[in-house]
Design a protein around this motif. Structure first.
Motif, PDB file in Angstrom:
ATOM      1  N   LYS A   1      -8.785  -4.618 -10.637  1.00  0.00           N
ATOM      2  CA  LYS A   1     -10.157  -4.933 -11.044  1.00  0.00           C
ATOM      3  C   LYS A   1     -10.565  -4.114 -12.259  1.00  0.00           C
ATOM      4  CE  LYS A   1     -11.894  -6.280  -6.507  1.00  0.00           C
ATOM      5  NZ  LYS A   1     -12.757  -5.888  -5.396  1.00  0.00           N
ATOM      6  N   GLN A   2     -10.218  -2.830 -12.250  1.00  0.00           N
ATOM      7  CA  GLN A   2     -10.578  -1.953 -13.355  1.00  0.00           C
ATOM      8  C   GLN A   2      -9.899  -2.411 -14.641  1.00  0.00           C
ATOM      9  OE1 GLN A   2      -9.347   2.092 -12.815  1.00  0.00           O
ATOM     10  NE2 GLN A   2     -10.235   2.773 -14.727  1.00  0.00           N
TER      11      GLN A   2
ATOM     12  N   SER B   1     -11.392  -5.805 -15.831  1.00  0.00           N
ATOM     13  CA  SER B   1     -12.775  -5.722 -16.303  1.00  0.00           C
ATOM     14  C   SER B   1     -12.826  -5.269 -17.764  1.00  0.00           C
ATOM     15  CB  SER B   1     -13.595  -4.776 -15.435  1.00  0.00           C
ATOM     16  OG  SER B   1     -13.181  -3.435 -15.626  1.00  0.00           O
TER      17      SER B   1
ATOM     18  N   ASP C   1       0.825  -1.210   0.000  1.00  0.00           N
ATOM     19  CA  ASP C   1       0.000   0.000   0.000  1.00  0.00           C
ATOM     20  C   ASP C   1       0.859   1.260   0.000  1.00  0.00           C
ATOM     21  OD1 ASP C   1      -2.334  -1.455  -0.047  1.00  0.00           O
ATOM     22  OD2 ASP C   1      -2.608  -1.395   2.134  1.00  0.00           O
TER      23      ASP C   1
ATOM     24  N   SER D   1      -3.127  -1.135  -7.093  1.00  0.00           N
ATOM     25  CA  SER D   1      -4.066  -1.404  -6.007  1.00  0.00           C
ATOM     26  C   SER D   1      -5.086  -2.425  -6.485  1.00  0.00           C
ATOM     27  CB  SER D   1      -4.777  -0.116  -5.582  1.00  0.00           C
ATOM     28  OG  SER D   1      -5.651   0.320  -6.607  1.00  0.00           O
ATOM     29  N   ARG D   2      -5.815  -3.007  -5.573  1.00  0.00           N
ATOM     30  CA  ARG D   2      -6.855  -3.981  -5.948  1.00  0.00           C
ATOM     31  C   ARG D   2      -7.884  -3.362  -6.883  1.00  0.00           C
ATOM     32  NH1 ARG D   2      -6.752  -6.183  -0.126  1.00  0.00           N
ATOM     33  NH2 ARG D   2      -5.540  -8.082  -0.407  1.00  0.00           N
ATOM     34  N   ASP D   3      -8.264  -2.125  -6.613  1.00  0.00           N
ATOM     35  CA  ASP D   3      -9.246  -1.446  -7.459  1.00  0.00           C
ATOM     36  C   ASP D   3      -8.712  -1.256  -8.875  1.00  0.00           C
ATOM     37  OD1 ASP D   3     -11.072  -1.294  -5.391  1.00  0.00           O
ATOM     38  OD2 ASP D   3     -10.489   0.744  -4.814  1.00  0.00           O
ATOM     39  N   GLU D   4      -7.436  -0.887  -8.991  1.00  0.00           N
ATOM     40  CA  GLU D   4      -6.843  -0.706 -10.316  1.00  0.00           C
ATOM     41  C   GLU D   4      -6.762  -2.035 -11.062  1.00  0.00           C
ATOM     42  OE1 GLU D   4      -3.809   3.018  -9.844  1.00  0.00           O
ATOM     43  OE2 GLU D   4      -3.319   1.179  -8.751  1.00  0.00           O
TER      44      GLU D   4
END
Length: 166
Positions: free
Chosen positions: A122-123, A126, A34, A117-120
């Motif tokens: 996933k983005q 996707s 992080d 990051s996890r969000d990046e």
């Protein structure tokens, strides 16, 4: 370039993801992933808030962050090298050399996903689209295994998933 700061952040992520000192600090538990993820927007903000920043100033900032957040003292001159590259990109962005910035970014090593990051992640995943490949062998299907792949338009990165038939 409409949003130079966003482009510059992508450059910073690409550079930092290939910075051996940073990756080793994370892998050896000197600091969390992080902190490495946060390092990219932090440095981007520092550069964009200080128009008169030099590569020497940036190298000092990089070294201080590595010392403070990763308990890592850099002795390999990598902070100076990273600072010079980042400042070159900043000047391309700031001075409106969009084509040069894009051409130079294409010369950089590919982004290593460990720094996302996890969000990046996933983005980015996707946005994957399937590749139709009918070249899978009959023996794989007889054994109940087949491979499914997907790739993005923006990079050569390919995700491979195993799919088992039950």
């Amino acid at each position: 370039m409409a949003n130079t700061k966003e482009f510059f952040l992508n450059v910073t992520q690409r550079i930092f993801s290939n910075w051996t000192a940073l990756r080793m600090a994370v892998e050896h538990g000197m600091g969390s992933k992080d902190r490495a993820v946060d390092f990219c927007p932090y440095i981007t903000d520092v550069i964009y808030m200080n128009d008169d920043f030099s590569s020497d100033d940036l190298a000092v900032e990089l070294e201080e962050y590595m010392d403070r957040e990763f308990q890592t003292e850099l002795q390999d001159n990598s902070a100076k090298e990273i600072a010079e590259i980042l400042m070159n990109f900043y000047h391309y962005c700031h001075d409106g050399y969009e084509e040069t910035a894009k051409a130079e970014m294409n010369k950089l090593p590919q982004l290593q996903p460990w720094i996302l990051s996890r969000d990046e992640i996933k983005q980015r995943t996707s946005n994957l689209r399937p590749i139709n490949d009918d070249s899978s062998s009959d023996s794989e299907e007889e054994n109940g295994n087949s491979m499914e792949t997907a790739a993005t338009n923006a990079s050569d990165w390919v995700e491979v998933k195993t799919r088992r038939k039950k």
